[in-house]
Scaffold this active site. Structure first.
Site, PDB file in Angstrom:
ATOM      1  N   ASN A   1     -29.551 -27.093  12.058  1.00 61.69           N
ATOM      2  CA  ASN A   1     -28.144 -27.475  11.878  1.00 61.69           C
ATOM      3  C   ASN A   1     -27.299 -26.376  12.504  1.00 61.69           C
ATOM      4  O   ASN A   1     -27.143 -25.310  11.926  1.00 61.69           O
ATOM      5  CB  ASN A   1     -27.857 -27.609  10.373  1.00 61.69           C
ATOM      6  CG  ASN A   1     -26.385 -27.826  10.080  1.00 61.69           C
ATOM      7  OD1 ASN A   1     -25.606 -28.102  10.982  1.00 61.69           O
ATOM      8  ND2 ASN A   1     -26.013 -27.708   8.811  1.00 61.69           N
TER       9      ASN A   1
ATOM     10  N   LYS B   1     -24.192 -26.296  13.002  1.00 60.61           N
ATOM     11  CA  LYS B   1     -22.834 -26.206  12.433  1.00 60.61           C
ATOM     12  C   LYS B   1     -21.818 -26.126  13.581  1.00 60.61           C
ATOM     13  O   LYS B   1     -22.054 -26.704  14.644  1.00 60.61           O
ATOM     14  CB  LYS B   1     -22.754 -25.040  11.454  1.00 60.61           C
ATOM     15  CG  LYS B   1     -23.863 -25.121  10.391  1.00 60.61           C
ATOM     16  CD  LYS B   1     -23.700 -24.170   9.252  1.00 60.61           C
ATOM     17  CE  LYS B   1     -24.869 -24.355   8.292  1.00 60.61           C
ATOM     18  NZ  LYS B   1     -24.773 -23.503   7.111  1.00 60.61           N
TER      19      LYS B   1
ATOM     20  N   HIS C   1     -23.690 -32.633   3.626  1.00 54.46           N
ATOM     21  CA  HIS C   1     -23.983 -31.189   3.599  1.00 54.46           C
ATOM     22  C   HIS C   1     -23.021 -30.515   2.616  1.00 54.46           C
ATOM     23  O   HIS C   1     -21.868 -30.917   2.491  1.00 54.46           O
ATOM     24  CB  HIS C   1     -23.822 -30.604   4.999  1.00 54.46           C
ATOM     25  CG  HIS C   1     -24.286 -29.187   5.092  1.00 54.46           C
ATOM     26  ND1 HIS C   1     -23.503 -28.134   4.684  1.00 54.46           N
ATOM     27  CD2 HIS C   1     -25.466 -28.652   5.494  1.00 54.46           C
ATOM     28  CE1 HIS C   1     -24.187 -27.004   4.852  1.00 54.46           C
ATOM     29  NE2 HIS C   1     -25.386 -27.295   5.338  1.00 54.46           N
TER      30      HIS C   1
ATOM     31  N   GLU D   1     -21.347 -27.916   2.766  1.00 53.04           N
ATOM     32  CA  GLU D   1     -20.076 -27.454   3.347  1.00 53.04           C
ATOM     33  C   GLU D   1     -19.091 -28.606   3.445  1.00 53.04           C
ATOM     34  O   GLU D   1     -17.890 -28.424   3.253  1.00 53.04           O
ATOM     35  CB  GLU D   1     -20.324 -26.803   4.715  1.00 53.04           C
ATOM     36  CG  GLU D   1     -20.970 -25.435   4.553  1.00 53.04           C
ATOM     37  CD  GLU D   1     -21.821 -24.984   5.727  1.00 53.04           C
ATOM     38  OE1 GLU D   1     -21.730 -25.574   6.820  1.00 53.04           O
ATOM     39  OE2 GLU D   1     -22.595 -24.017   5.523  1.00 53.04           O
TER      40      GLU D   1
ATOM     41  N   GLU E   1     -30.802 -28.198  -0.818  1.00 53.83           N
ATOM     42  CA  GLU E   1     -30.216 -26.937  -0.372  1.00 53.83           C
ATOM     43  C   GLU E   1     -29.399 -26.323  -1.512  1.00 53.83           C
ATOM     44  O   GLU E   1     -28.236 -26.704  -1.715  1.00 53.83           O
ATOM     45  CB  GLU E   1     -29.283 -27.170   0.822  1.00 53.83           C
ATOM     46  CG  GLU E   1     -29.964 -27.784   2.022  1.00 53.83           C
ATOM     47  CD  GLU E   1     -29.195 -27.482   3.310  1.00 53.83           C
ATOM     48  OE1 GLU E   1     -29.799 -26.882   4.195  1.00 53.83           O
ATOM     49  OE2 GLU E   1     -28.017 -27.820   3.404  1.00 53.83           O
TER      50      GLU E   1
ATOM     51  N   GLY F   1     -26.677 -19.499   3.997  1.00 49.87           N
ATOM     52  CA  GLY F   1     -25.964 -18.480   4.761  1.00 49.87           C
ATOM     53  C   GLY F   1     -25.814 -17.156   4.033  1.00 49.87           C
ATOM     54  O   GLY F   1     -25.047 -16.294   4.444  1.00 49.87           O
TER      55      GLY F   1
ATOM     56  N   SER G   1     -31.098 -20.237   4.080  1.00 50.86           N
ATOM     57  CA  SER G   1     -31.633 -18.962   4.568  1.00 50.86           C
ATOM     58  C   SER G   1     -33.117 -19.024   4.923  1.00 50.86           C
ATOM     59  O   SER G   1     -33.862 -18.069   4.706  1.00 50.86           O
ATOM     60  CB  SER G   1     -31.361 -17.840   3.551  1.00 50.86           C
ATOM     61  OG  SER G   1     -29.964 -17.674   3.368  1.00 50.86           O
TER      62      SER G   1
ATOM     63  N   GLY H   1     -28.443 -20.752  10.263  1.00 54.29           N
ATOM     64  CA  GLY H   1     -28.306 -19.570  11.120  1.00 54.29           C
ATOM     65  C   GLY H   1     -29.476 -19.338  12.055  1.00 54.29           C
ATOM     66  O   GLY H   1     -29.283 -19.103  13.266  1.00 54.29           O
TER      67      GLY H   1
END
Ligand code: PGA
Length: 262
Positions: A17, A19, A107, A109, A179, A185, A224, A246
């Site tokens: 992902n 982002k 997600h 976020e 998640e 993150g 992570s 990430g």
């Protein structure tokens, strides 16, 4: 670690992902670099998906098709309606036309920053399925909810709301990403045991409503994930892959995650 415990019909799936990162030019390079680091045996074993921003999808599609790559394309979001007066939005049929196979729905976020509710996630999931693609439905608790002992209740409610009315064949093809929000993150990963037991909880929750269809659902862990922790996560029976943020932006790291057994 060699091989992996049998997951029956479920093929491993590792999805990146990206982002809100990468121009379409950078995306082309990232896809190419990733492809150089993976071989046929890797793709036989793991379905590899990249989810670039909307503006990079067409370029990524072009390089995947031109070079005959086995990397699959995913999108990060879509609107539940097929078309209409929704300035700035992108619909599921538009994504399907770009050879997108997976779309992330709900997600954390988006739930947190864009106020997406389970009802909205549910409409998106149905739109994605209706357009012939596979939703990656995200669920997960906050740190406060975990510390209060509510992680399972929160995830069960998210699953119930997000998947309401989805039929059994779609459930067996579905992808769910567990998640925990506190692990996204932050560099803080859930322990493999905690992640594994939540993945098992997700499967049994789906099974209690949809029966055997839950055996086909692929359950990913996200938060992570990196080359150092992936093997321990994948050793869990109910973890079928990972949703990687990430670390997916670095083709070396992402390829190492895909080749987690090495
Ligand atoms: P992270 O993100 O790997 O950077 O924690 C995961 C995600 O948000 O899907």
């Amino acid at each position: 670690m060699t091989g992996r415990r049998g997951h029956g019909v479920r093929k491993d799936l590792i999805a990146g992902n990206w982002k809100m990162n990468s121009t379409h030019l950078e995306a082309i390079q990232m896809v190419q670099k990733l492809s150089y680091r993976l071989d046929v045996a890797d793709h036989d074993r793991v379905e590899v998906v990249v989810c670039p921003p909307f503006t990079a999808l067409r370029s990524a599609q072009t390089v995947i098709e031109a070079d005959g790559l086995q990397i699959r394309l995913g999108a990060q979001n879509c609107h539940p309606d097929a078309a209409g007066a929704h300035t700035g939005e992108v619909s599921a049929p538009m994504l399907a036309k770009l050879s997108v196979r997976y779309v992330i729905a709900g997600h954390s976020e988006r739930r947190q920053l864009f106020a997406e509710t389970d009802a909205i996630v549910n409409r998106k999931a149905k739109a994605i399925i209706g357009a012939g693609m596979t939703p990656i439905v995200c669920v997960g608790e906050t740190l406060e909810q975990r510390e209060a002992g509510d992680a399972e209740a929160v995830v069960a409610a998210q699953l119930g709301g997000s998947l309401a009315g989805v039929d059994a064949p779609a459930i067996s093809g579905l992808v769910v990403a567990y998640e925990p929000i506190w692990a996204i993150g932050t560099g803080r990963t859930a322990s493999a045991d905690d992640a594994g037991s939540m993945a098992s909880f997700v499967r049994s929750t789906i099974g209690s409503r949809w029966g055997e269809a839950a055996d086909g659902t692929r359950i990913l862990y996200g938060g992570s994930v990196n080359p150092g922790n992936i093997a321990g996560l994948m050793a869990k029976d109910d973890i079928d892959g990972a949703l990687v943020g990430g670390a997916s932006l670095d083709p070396d790291q992402f390829a190492s995650i895909v080749r987690y057994w090495l």
